[in-house]
Design an enzyme around this catalytic site. Structure first.
Site, PDB file in Angstrom:
ATOM      1  N   ILE A 139      43.147  37.205  43.558  1.00 44.31           N
ATOM      2  CA  ILE A 139      41.564  36.300  43.076  1.00 44.31           C
ATOM      3  C   ILE A 139      42.087  35.176  42.682  1.00 44.31           C
ATOM      4  CG2 ILE A 139      39.152  37.232  41.663  1.00 44.31           C
ATOM      5  CD1 ILE A 139      39.391  39.188  41.667  1.00 44.31           C
TER       6      ILE A 139
ATOM      7  N   ASN B 228      40.804  33.182  41.105  1.00 38.77           N
ATOM      8  CA  ASN B 228      40.464  32.822  39.442  1.00 38.77           C
ATOM      9  C   ASN B 228      40.873  32.930  38.288  1.00 38.77           C
ATOM     10  OD1 ASN B 228      38.601  34.783  40.048  1.00 38.77           O
ATOM     11  ND2 ASN B 228      36.681  34.037  38.773  1.00 38.77           N
ATOM     12  N   CYS B 229      41.722  33.958  39.015  1.00 44.17           N
ATOM     13  CA  CYS B 229      42.951  34.946  38.098  1.00 44.17           C
ATOM     14  C   CYS B 229      43.655  34.247  37.441  1.00 44.17           C
ATOM     15  CB  CYS B 229      43.270  36.262  38.672  1.00 44.17           C
ATOM     16  SG  CYS B 229      44.672  37.035  37.977  1.00 44.17           S
ATOM     17  N   ASP B 230      43.485  34.688  35.593  1.00 44.33           N
ATOM     18  CA  ASP B 230      44.975  32.975  35.340  1.00 44.33           C
ATOM     19  C   ASP B 230      46.539  33.623  35.535  1.00 44.33           C
ATOM     20  OD1 ASP B 230      43.224  32.137  33.783  1.00 44.33           O
ATOM     21  OD2 ASP B 230      43.240  33.426  32.471  1.00 44.33           O
TER      22      ASP B 230
ATOM     23  N   LYS C  12      46.745  32.326  39.729  1.00 43.02           N
ATOM     24  CA  LYS C  12      46.750  30.671  39.624  1.00 43.02           C
ATOM     25  C   LYS C  12      48.106  30.404  39.500  1.00 43.02           C
ATOM     26  CE  LYS C  12      42.615  30.216  37.939  1.00 43.02           C
ATOM     27  NZ  LYS C  12      41.411  29.365  37.030  1.00 43.02           N
TER      28      LYS C  12
END
Length: 114
Positions: free
Chosen positions: A7, A9-11, A14
């Site tokens: 996903i 927006n998952c840190d 990223k």
């Protein structure tokens, strides 16, 4: 080429994508919120990884499941749950040839993908 599922927006996702870019590793990113998972894909993962390794038990989605759903004994049920709630699998998930790995660990990734 690696296939990286997650996903955007998952840190952790990223951080892992940034690592792949920095190390010039060829990959395809699949955001499972934009491209929903297919049950066949998840069943393929479950043939290579035990459900215990695939499921993210620290997620809010996991905590919201019933005790029966949390049993993880039936891989078909696990696959259905992950397709319905993609936040249930540990991210990122990487397909590399026939291998499947979950999570980001810089040392292990350096050994596997460089």
């Amino acid at each position: 080429m690696l296939r990286v599922y997650g996903i955007k927006n998952c840190d952790t996702v990223k951080k892992s994508l940034k690592w792949l870019d920095k190390n010039e590793v060829d990959y395809e990113f699949i955001d499972v919120r934009e491209q929903p998972l297919q049950k066949e894909t998840v069943n393929g993962w479950l043939q290579k990884l035990p459900a215990e390794s695939l499921v993210n038990k620290r997620s809010t989605s996991w905590r919201d499941l019933s005790d029966q759903q949390k049993s993880l004994e039936d891989s078909n049920t696990v696959a259905e749950l992950i397709v319905e709630q993609p936040t249930l699998f540990k991210r990122p998930l990487v397909e590399s040839g026939q291998a499947v790995h979950c999570g980001f660990n810089e040392k292990l990734w350096s050994e596997r993908y460089l």
